[in-house]
Design an enzyme around this catalytic site. Structure first.
Site, short mmCIF file in Angstrom:
data_model
loop_
_atom_site.label_atom_id
_atom_site.label_comp_id
_atom_site.label_asym_id
_atom_site.label_seq_id
_atom_site.Cartn_x
_atom_site.Cartn_y
_atom_site.Cartn_z
N ARG A 160 -29.57 13.98 32.97
CA ARG A 160 -28.53 13.94 31.94
C ARG A 160 -28.52 12.59 31.25
NH1 ARG A 160 -28.31 18.60 32.03
NH2 ARG A 160 -26.53 20.00 32.22
N HIS B 132 -34.00 18.32 25.25
CA HIS B 132 -33.28 18.93 26.39
C HIS B 132 -33.82 20.34 26.69
CE1 HIS B 132 -29.25 18.76 28.72
NE2 HIS B 132 -30.12 19.50 29.36
N GLU C 37 -26.06 14.15 22.51
CA GLU C 37 -27.14 15.00 21.96
C GLU C 37 -26.59 15.86 20.84
OE1 GLU C 37 -28.69 17.19 25.29
OE2 GLU C 37 -29.28 15.38 26.34
#
Ligand code: DGY
Length: 333
Positions: free
Chosen positions: A246, A294, A275
């Site tokens: 993360r 991601h 993000e």
């Protein structure tokens, strides 16, 4: 009299997965419940979520949906929150627990897939794959003399030490791959549990010894900023950092500085603090960063399994059964 069906708000129609699976991943949910499905590809805003959740007993969401305390309290009938993800840092677990709402997640099914991407980034960052690709595409590689003995030199994996931060399922899957590559593997986890083939070390020792550092802890209050400027400063000169866990665990600006100054050789990043990152982010200007948006769990088979698991968690919660995986079981006790 027919029993009233539960109402579930689903923040993503999963239509793309339907095409891949040949069947609607939400089929069982649709058969057994009333589904209110968010129609757009871009997820609902906070205000949309508040409105759409009204009167719902179930919520099926993604990591891109921020499920805060206001959202959780907005439906007095809410019985279950099911996220199609292993990470649950987008959900206020304490608020859910306070309302007695179980939060479902999807660990296990994405372990190997995420470990694969970790290795892809480890290799791509250390062997400058993206940089080489850009060079070839740009047409700069024109003649034999553009091939130099010292061009595109990278860092070897074999014989190097990999430091794994967090020895849960994904950390262990990365360790297995590293052993196959002939790496020495050291690891640190808060539990201190030992894992075959991994030498347990203190966090500071890991930073000082590892040629490669790979992050595999969840984002919590305790791990927020774990790799801050100070920790990055304690890493070996020329080391490579990989993060598929993360954003927020790593201080991105401090990392960008270390990479720009070449104190660290390279980084492979799938996650970022905030993000998506913009094209003006400091990482974008750095050749020694390889980035993906991601996609740690993004293989067809794994995403389908995550979708199925999130549906099963949701159905279990609606029917008052234990979820297959409950992320806030501690808080519910
Ligand atoms: C997760 O599941 O938490 C991943 O980050 C996204 O699939």
């Amino acid at each position: 009299m027919e029993k009233k069906r539960s109402l579930v708000f689903v923040t993503n129609a999963m239509a793309d997965l339907e095409g891949l699976a040949g069947e609607d991943p939400l089929r069982e949910l649709k058969e057994r419940c009333e589904c209110r499905i968010w129609p757009a590809a871009q997820g609902p805003s906070h205000a949309d979520l508040l409105e759409a959740l009204e009167g719902c007993q179930g919520l099926l969401c993604l990591i891109s949906d921020r499920i805060d305390a206001d959202i959780i309290r907005s439906s007095s009938e809410l019985k279950v929150i099911s996220s199609c993800s292993v990470g649950v840092d987008h959900i206020d677990l304490a608020a859910a627990s306070a309302q007695g709402i179980p939060v479902g997640n999807t660990p296990g099914v994405l372990t190997e897939t995420t470990a694969d991407l970790t290795f892809a980034l480890l290799l791509a960052a250390s062997r400058r794959v993206a940089e080489g690709d850009a060079y070839v595409r740009s047409g700069k590689w024109k003649s034999d003399s553009d091939w130099g003995l010292a061009s595109f030199l990278g860092v070897d994996l074999h014989g190097a030490t990999l430091g794994i931060v967090g020895l849960g399922g994904i950390g262990q899957a990365v360790a297995r791959r590293a052993q196959g590559f002939g790496m020495r593997v050291v690891g640190w986890s808060r539990s201190g549990d030992s894992v075959p083939g991994v030498e347990n070390v203190e966090f500071s020792e890991l930073l000082a010894e590892a040629d490669f550092v790979s992050i595999h802890v969840a984002l919590t209050q305790e791990t927020l900023g774990l790799l801050d400027a100070r920790a990055i400063g304690r890493m070996k000169r020329g080391a490579v950092l990989v993060n598929t866990a993360r954003g927020g665990i790593v201080d991105d600006l401090a990392l960008a500085e270390a990479l720009a100054e070449k104190r660290l050789a390279a980084a492979g990043l799938d996650v970022f603090d905030g993000e998506p990152i913009g094209s003006d982010h400091p990482f974008v200007r750095l050749d020694n960063v390889v980035m993906t948006p991601h996609i740690g769990s993004a293989s067809t088979r794994t995403r389908l399994r995550m979708a199925q698991l999130s549906v099963q968690n949701c159905l279990a919660g609606l029917e008052g059964r234990p979820l297959i995986h409950t992320a806030n079981s501690e808080g519910l006790r």
